[in-house]
Design a protein around this motif. Structure first.
Motif, mmCIF file in Angstrom:
data_model
loop_
_atom_site.group_PDB
_atom_site.id
_atom_site.type_symbol
_atom_site.label_atom_id
_atom_site.label_comp_id
_atom_site.label_asym_id
_atom_site.label_seq_id
_atom_site.Cartn_x
_atom_site.Cartn_y
_atom_site.Cartn_z
ATOM 1 N N ALA A 12 69.124 24.851 44.602
ATOM 2 C CA ALA A 12 69.469 26.108 43.949
ATOM 3 C C ALA A 12 68.334 27.118 44.145
ATOM 4 O O ALA A 12 67.149 26.749 44.185
ATOM 5 C CB ALA A 12 69.723 25.893 42.467
ATOM 6 N N ARG A 13 68.709 28.381 44.279
ATOM 7 C CA ARG A 13 67.734 29.472 44.407
ATOM 8 C C ARG A 13 68.041 30.539 43.370
ATOM 9 O O ARG A 13 69.203 30.900 43.176
ATOM 10 C CB ARG A 13 67.787 30.099 45.803
ATOM 11 C CG ARG A 13 67.336 29.190 46.926
ATOM 12 C CD ARG A 13 67.162 29.956 48.233
ATOM 13 N NE ARG A 13 68.400 30.586 48.686
ATOM 14 C CZ ARG A 13 68.595 31.893 48.796
ATOM 15 N NH1 ARG A 13 67.617 32.740 48.475
ATOM 16 N NH2 ARG A 13 69.745 32.374 49.243
ATOM 17 N N GLU B 8 73.255 25.937 47.089
ATOM 18 C CA GLU B 8 73.369 25.707 48.520
ATOM 19 C C GLU B 8 73.502 24.215 48.811
ATOM 20 O O GLU B 8 72.956 23.377 48.087
ATOM 21 C CB GLU B 8 72.137 26.264 49.248
ATOM 22 C CG GLU B 8 71.959 27.763 49.094
ATOM 23 C CD GLU B 8 70.694 28.268 49.761
ATOM 24 O OE1 GLU B 8 70.652 29.444 50.156
ATOM 25 O OE2 GLU B 8 69.724 27.485 49.875
ATOM 26 N N LYS B 9 74.245 23.905 49.890
ATOM 27 C CA LYS B 9 74.437 22.515 50.328
ATOM 28 C C LYS B 9 73.852 22.361 51.731
ATOM 29 O O LYS B 9 73.992 23.249 52.580
ATOM 30 C CB LYS B 9 75.921 22.148 50.338
ATOM 31 C CG LYS B 9 76.175 20.695 50.714
ATOM 32 C CD LYS B 9 77.629 20.300 50.515
ATOM 33 C CE LYS B 9 78.557 21.013 51.485
ATOM 34 N NZ LYS B 9 79.950 20.502 51.386
ATOM 35 N N ARG C 284 77.950 30.755 43.674
ATOM 36 C CA ARG C 284 77.045 31.751 43.100
ATOM 37 C C ARG C 284 77.330 31.849 41.607
ATOM 38 O O ARG C 284 78.489 31.886 41.188
ATOM 39 C CB ARG C 284 77.275 33.100 43.785
ATOM 40 C CG ARG C 284 76.392 34.237 43.310
ATOM 41 C CD ARG C 284 76.890 35.531 43.927
ATOM 42 N NE ARG C 284 76.039 36.659 43.619
ATOM 43 C CZ ARG C 284 75.118 37.148 44.434
ATOM 44 N NH1 ARG C 284 74.942 36.605 45.632
ATOM 45 N NH2 ARG C 284 74.388 38.174 44.082
ATOM 46 N N GLY C 285 76.291 31.873 40.804
ATOM 47 C CA GLY C 285 76.465 31.956 39.366
ATOM 48 C C GLY C 285 75.364 32.772 38.710
ATOM 49 O O GLY C 285 74.523 33.374 39.398
ATOM 50 N N TYR C 286 75.365 32.770 37.369
ATOM 51 C CA TYR C 286 74.393 33.561 36.617
ATOM 52 C C TYR C 286 73.870 32.748 35.437
ATOM 53 O O TYR C 286 74.586 31.918 34.873
ATOM 54 C CB TYR C 286 75.034 34.863 36.112
ATOM 55 C CG TYR C 286 75.554 35.734 37.218
ATOM 56 C CD1 TYR C 286 74.731 36.658 37.846
ATOM 57 C CD2 TYR C 286 76.874 35.620 37.649
ATOM 58 C CE1 TYR C 286 75.213 37.460 38.886
ATOM 59 C CE2 TYR C 286 77.358 36.407 38.689
ATOM 60 C CZ TYR C 286 76.525 37.316 39.289
ATOM 61 O OH TYR C 286 77.002 38.087 40.320
ATOM 62 N N THR C 287 72.632 33.002 35.087
ATOM 63 C CA THR C 287 72.050 32.305 33.946
ATOM 64 C C THR C 287 72.670 32.813 32.642
ATOM 65 O O THR C 287 73.056 33.976 32.523
ATOM 66 C CB THR C 287 70.529 32.516 33.889
ATOM 67 O OG1 THR C 287 70.241 33.923 33.888
ATOM 68 C CG2 THR C 287 69.852 31.862 35.090
ATOM 69 N N ASP C 288 72.745 31.910 31.653
ATOM 70 C CA ASP C 288 73.221 32.297 30.331
ATOM 71 C C ASP C 288 72.019 32.648 29.449
ATOM 72 O O ASP C 288 70.886 32.794 29.934
ATOM 73 C CB ASP C 288 74.072 31.185 29.713
ATOM 74 C CG ASP C 288 73.314 29.857 29.586
ATOM 75 O OD1 ASP C 288 72.063 29.872 29.616
ATOM 76 O OD2 ASP C 288 73.974 28.810 29.455
ATOM 77 N N ALA C 289 72.255 32.779 28.152
ATOM 78 C CA ALA C 289 71.189 33.175 27.239
ATOM 79 C C ALA C 289 70.068 32.147 27.171
ATOM 80 O O ALA C 289 68.958 32.461 26.732
ATOM 81 C CB ALA C 289 71.768 33.421 25.845
ATOM 82 N N ARG C 290 70.343 30.914 27.595
ATOM 83 C CA ARG C 290 69.320 29.862 27.605
ATOM 84 C C ARG C 290 68.662 29.701 28.972
ATOM 85 O O ARG C 290 67.893 28.775 29.181
ATOM 86 C CB ARG C 290 69.937 28.533 27.173
ATOM 87 C CG ARG C 290 70.450 28.527 25.732
ATOM 88 C CD ARG C 290 70.987 27.166 25.345
ATOM 89 N NE ARG C 290 71.413 27.135 23.957
ATOM 90 C CZ ARG C 290 71.903 26.053 23.368
ATOM 91 N NH1 ARG C 290 72.023 24.913 24.064
ATOM 92 N NH2 ARG C 290 72.278 26.098 22.091
ATOM 93 N N GLY C 291 68.985 30.576 29.897
ATOM 94 C CA GLY C 291 68.395 30.507 31.227
ATOM 95 C C GLY C 291 69.001 29.435 32.104
ATOM 96 O O GLY C 291 68.362 28.991 33.065
ATOM 97 N N VAL C 292 70.249 29.030 31.817
ATOM 98 C CA VAL C 292 70.900 27.950 32.570
ATOM 99 C C VAL C 292 72.141 28.493 33.272
ATOM 100 O O VAL C 292 72.949 29.210 32.680
ATOM 101 C CB VAL C 292 71.293 26.792 31.634
ATOM 102 C CG1 VAL C 292 71.977 25.668 32.423
ATOM 103 C CG2 VAL C 292 70.059 26.247 30.915
ATOM 104 N N ALA C 293 72.298 28.119 34.538
ATOM 105 C CA ALA C 293 73.521 28.408 35.310
ATOM 106 C C ALA C 293 74.204 27.077 35.610
ATOM 107 O O ALA C 293 73.536 26.110 35.999
ATOM 108 C CB ALA C 293 73.189 29.151 36.592
ATOM 109 N N ARG C 294 75.527 27.022 35.462
ATOM 110 C CA ARG C 294 76.256 25.758 35.628
ATOM 111 C C ARG C 294 77.260 25.873 36.776
ATOM 112 O O ARG C 294 77.895 26.910 36.957
ATOM 113 C CB ARG C 294 76.955 25.377 34.331
ATOM 114 C CG ARG C 294 75.984 25.283 33.151
ATOM 115 C CD ARG C 294 76.668 24.857 31.875
ATOM 116 N NE ARG C 294 75.746 24.943 30.741
ATOM 117 C CZ ARG C 294 74.866 24.008 30.417
ATOM 118 N NH1 ARG C 294 74.789 22.902 31.159
ATOM 119 N NH2 ARG C 294 74.062 24.160 29.378
#
Length: 236
Positions: free
Chosen positions: A215-216, A179-180, A191-201
């Motif tokens: 970020a939420r 969000e801005k 809108r994105g999703y976490t990867d296997a390391r728990g990170v969203a880019r």
């Protein structure tokens, strides 16, 4: 005549002692007695688990043996878990692990024990001990946001979940919203999703200027983890 009167007096005195002893031994306990039931606040890591309950049943001093059902009642008033304790003598204090299952929900829970105490002559009495309440909650989460600079800002959001031994990165496919800040409100920009390391880019802005983001993380309802929001991050 004197001898007869003395015998009658002795018989009357003996009967009085026996009658008094009988009433002392068989006097009923109150329906609700003093005592204590306590539990620490519980984090619901699993749908089914054992939870520690500290109890003090305040047994009468002449108790030879006892048993007690320890019950947990949920916010809706229904039974959410139970345990059973028993012992000899009049020491009715200790710790019991009470089992809770069937998808318990967050909220305030109440403790109560139904006690049966028996004396040496097997006279048994029932009473109730009302305990304190405790809070049950889902594990918390933490959302961390940072950015790298270059021709275009890159924003990385790391999501961690509360576990029994601390906070650890979450698994894949948890939803993260970027969000801005626009005036006094926050507007969703990606809108994105976490990867296997728990990170969203995310790709940040590529134009000059001062902009603030946050970020939420939004977990699925069946994940039983509390959502969280990052601190604001200002890019320029």
């Amino acid at each position: 005549m004197t001898h007869t009167r003395r015998v009658r007096n002795l018989v009357s005195a003996s009967s009085l002692v026996l009658l008094t002893a009988f009433f002392v031994q068989t006097a009923p306990l109150p329906a609700s007695a003093a005592g204590g039931l306590t539990s620490p606040s519980i984090v619901l890591y699993d749908d089914c688990d054992f939870h520690p309950i500290r109890f003090d049943l305040e047994l009468p001093e002449y108790t030879d043996g006892f048993s007690a059902d320890i019950n947990i009642y949920g916010p809706d008033g229904l039974e959410a878990g139970s345990g059973f304790v028993y012992g000899d003598g009049s020491d009715g204090a200790g710790t019991e692990e009470v089992f809770m299952c069937d998808d318990p929900r967050p909220g305030r829970y109440r403790l109560q024990a139904e006690v049966e105490a028996c004396d040496y002559d097997y006279n048994c009495f029932d009473y109730v001990v009302d305990g304190s309440s405790f809070n049950l909650r889902y594990p918390r989460s933490r959302t961390l946001i940072k950015a790298t600079s270059g021709q275009r800002h890159r924003i990385a959001v790391t999501v961690k979940e509360e576990r029994p031994r601390g906070y650890f990165t979450t698994d894949s496919y948890n939803t993260v919203v970027l969000e801005k800040k626009q005036g006094k409100r926050w507007a969703r920009v990606s809108r994105g999703y976490t990867d296997a390391r728990g990170v969203a880019r995310f790709n940040g802005p590529n134009k000059p200027g001062r902009e603030t983001f946050r970020a939420r993380v939004i977990f699925d309802s069946d994940d039983d983890v509390m959502n969280s929001t990052s601190r604001p991050l200002t890019l320029s």
